[in-house]
Design a protein around this motif. Structure first.
Motif, PDB file in Angstrom:
ATOM      1  N   VAL A  67      -1.544  -4.419  -6.874  1.00 52.65           N
ATOM      2  CA  VAL A  67      -0.135  -4.097  -7.115  1.00 52.65           C
ATOM      3  C   VAL A  67       0.600  -5.294  -7.706  1.00 52.65           C
ATOM      4  O   VAL A  67       1.314  -5.174  -8.710  1.00 52.65           O
ATOM      5  CB  VAL A  67       0.530  -3.636  -5.797  1.00 52.65           C
ATOM      6  CG1 VAL A  67       2.051  -3.602  -5.937  1.00 52.65           C
ATOM      7  CG2 VAL A  67       0.007  -2.261  -5.399  1.00 52.65           C
TER       8      VAL A  67
ATOM      9  N   GLY B 260      -0.594  -6.180 -11.218  1.00 48.88           N
ATOM     10  CA  GLY B 260      -0.471  -5.167 -12.253  1.00 48.88           C
ATOM     11  C   GLY B 260      -1.810  -4.815 -12.881  1.00 48.88           C
ATOM     12  O   GLY B 260      -1.904  -4.585 -14.090  1.00 48.88           O
TER      13      GLY B 260
ATOM     14  N   HIS C  44       3.503   2.270  -8.964  1.00 53.07           N
ATOM     15  CA  HIS C  44       2.221   1.670  -9.323  1.00 53.07           C
ATOM     16  C   HIS C  44       1.138   2.725  -9.493  1.00 53.07           C
ATOM     17  O   HIS C  44      -0.041   2.397  -9.564  1.00 53.07           O
ATOM     18  CB  HIS C  44       1.821   0.644  -8.254  1.00 53.07           C
ATOM     19  CG  HIS C  44       2.912  -0.350  -8.004  1.00 53.07           C
ATOM     20  ND1 HIS C  44       3.865  -0.168  -7.024  1.00 53.07           N
ATOM     21  CD2 HIS C  44       3.253  -1.482  -8.674  1.00 53.07           C
ATOM     22  CE1 HIS C  44       4.729  -1.157  -7.072  1.00 53.07           C
ATOM     23  NE2 HIS C  44       4.401  -1.965  -8.059  1.00 53.07           N
TER      24      HIS C  44
ATOM     25  N   THR D 191       2.294   0.553   0.152  1.00 55.20           N
ATOM     26  CA  THR D 191       2.840  -0.451  -0.759  1.00 55.20           C
ATOM     27  C   THR D 191       4.213  -0.924  -0.301  1.00 55.20           C
ATOM     28  O   THR D 191       4.504  -2.128  -0.299  1.00 55.20           O
ATOM     29  CB  THR D 191       2.923   0.120  -2.185  1.00 55.20           C
ATOM     30  OG1 THR D 191       1.619   0.482  -2.630  1.00 55.20           O
ATOM     31  CG2 THR D 191       3.517  -0.886  -3.159  1.00 55.20           C
TER      32      THR D 191
ATOM     33  N   SER E 162       7.470  -3.158 -11.095  1.00 58.52           N
ATOM     34  CA  SER E 162       6.956  -1.833 -11.413  1.00 58.52           C
ATOM     35  C   SER E 162       5.918  -1.926 -12.527  1.00 58.52           C
ATOM     36  O   SER E 162       6.055  -2.720 -13.454  1.00 58.52           O
ATOM     37  CB  SER E 162       8.107  -0.916 -11.854  1.00 58.52           C
ATOM     38  OG  SER E 162       7.641   0.381 -12.138  1.00 58.52           O
ATOM     39  N   ALA E 163       4.894  -1.092 -12.414  1.00 58.87           N
ATOM     40  CA  ALA E 163       3.864  -1.030 -13.461  1.00 58.87           C
ATOM     41  C   ALA E 163       4.315  -0.058 -14.550  1.00 58.87           C
ATOM     42  O   ALA E 163       3.719   0.982 -14.784  1.00 58.87           O
ATOM     43  CB  ALA E 163       2.538  -0.592 -12.862  1.00 58.87           C
TER      44      ALA E 163
END
Length: 429
Positions: free
Chosen positions: A40, A43, A344, A362, A375-376
């Motif tokens: 997480v 990334g 994610h 998470t 944030s992904a």
């Protein structure tokens, strides 16, 4: 006063409260909380070509698989032949959660411990194998365990037997929303007198039959490049990537946890579930009003205000109309300036009920590490999806997270988590 005591001091008197003392992650992000947190925060994309079966000929060929998962490390030989990979993932996640909580593998007081998990599709791989043997083999038979291994309650039953969880147990079926509903039911069970409840969910929807069922919805991505296949809230969003795995939690009555000196991740302070109560069709996208109602009720029941929310973890389906609907619901609750949003799922794929449980893990880890992870995505937010996506890590101010999930056919759920106070930071030498 210790950090755990500060978290669980109850200004309202003797109301029973429930805390999370253990987390077990078995997901594409890795096995164990440390591996998941590295994925997480780094990334790191963990989706790729499906290998559990040959997906040639299917429009969707990318998925999220648990890396280096060896069921025999968590399941004995007898259980291996009786269970599907979905249940075996549940065995692993439960063992990791119990160890993380510092609890024994067998319940010392069986009737004071329970297990409440979510499920949606059951033992697909096991059922696929047995039905192929029935219709394609010379014996025209199925194995004796076909009758139980595919059943959506199989994981709860097997875990109850193995770990001696004899308290009020059950299974919830609300598709992706179920992973959050299980936490809510765990708290209710704690308040009714049970000391320890195992909650959460795992999933394994990667088999020819399961993939064919999902494809009928028209919501899966057909892009073969993993980096581009699953992009929630992005202009390039074109569906979700299926995934296996999830997370399991040890939810514990606060007095029980404090008495044994347990480390506490956080507390489930509020939850709510609503339903759209309309038929889901090929052009529908969920009812943002009912979704927003679940969020508001969860916040109200938690005693938290919208201004106190440090981070929202959304459902993030990756289908444009559903993403816009979710953004509309968030704006209805928080106005034009919602709190930081961090997702994610593009790193791991969507594991249905296991995915929402993983989102809760998470959020708890973010509060535990005193770090809200970036944030992904999205790289380029789609029109109507311009939310406050977290672009860089930051510290939480109020230690409150809102986790949201929607299940197909109208299920909406939201859970509010409050983190324990962070451990004092060490002074530099």
């Amino acid at each position: 006063m210790t950090a755990s005591e500060a978290l669980t001091a109850d200004p309202d008197g003797d109301r029973v409260r429930a805390v999370v003392t253990g987390i077990g992650v078995v997901a594409p992000s890795g096995i164990g909380v440390d591996a998941h947190w590295r994925t997480v925060t780094g990334g790191i994309r963990r989706t790729g070509p499906i290998t559990l079966f040959d997906p040639t000929g299917y429009p969707t060929r990318v998925g999220g698989e648990v890396p280096d998962f060896h069921p025999a490390a968590y399941v004995d030989t007898r259980q291996l032949v009786q269970t599907d990979r979905w249940t075996q993932l549940g065995f692993a996640a439960t063992a990791l959660a119990l160890a993380d909580a510092g609890l024994p593998d067998r319940a010392p007081d069986p009737y004071a411990w329970a297990v409440i998990l979510a499920s949606s599709s059951g033992g697909n791989l096991f059922g696929q194998r047995e039905l192929q043997r029935l219709w394609g083999g010379s014996s025209r038979t199925v194995g004796a365990y076909q009758s139980i291994a595919w059943f959506y309650a199989a994981s709860v039953g097997q875990l109850s037997i193995h770990h001696q969880f004899k308290g009020p147990s059950g299974v919830l079926a609300a598709e992706a929303a179920g992973g959050l509903d299980s936490l809510a039911h765990a708290v209710r069970t704690i308040r009714r007198g049970t000391s320890v409840v195992i909650a959460g969910a795992t999933e394994c929807p990667l088999s020819p039959y399961a993939l064919a069922c999902q494809l009928r919805s028209g919501l899966l991505s057909d892009i073969d490049e993993p980096a581009a296949a699953y992009r929630p809230f992005d202009r390039a969003a074109g569906g979700y990537v299926p995934a296996e795995g999830g997370a399991v939690f040890v939810v514990e009555e606060r007095g029980h946890a404090l008495a044994r000196g347990a480390r506490i991740y956080g507390e489930v302070t509020g939850w709510a579930a609503t339903h759209d109560a309309v038929h889901t069709g090929p052009d529908t996208a969920g009812d943002p009003a009912m979704y927003a109602r679940a969020m508001r009720l969860a916040l109200e029941r938690s005693g938290s205000t919208a201004d106190e929310v440090d981070m929202v973890v959304p459902d993030a389906l990756g289908v444009p109309r559903y993403d816009r609907s979710e953004a509309t619901a968030l704006r209805a609750v928080f106005g034009d300036r919602p709190p930081p949003v961090s997702t994610h799922k593009s790193l791991t794929g969507r594991a249905h009920q296991g995915g929402s449980a993983l989102d809760a893990a998470t959020a708890l880890l973010a509060l535990h590490h005193d770090t809200l992870p970036a944030s992904a995505g999205p790289t380029d937010p789609a029109p109507g999806c311009e939310l406050g996506f977290l672009r860089a890590p930051r510290q939480p101010r109020h230690r409150v997270a809102l986790v949201c999930a929607r299940g197909f056919d109208g299920f909406n759920s939201a859970v509010v988590l409050r983190g324990a106070p962070p451990a004092p930071r060490s002074a530099p030498d």
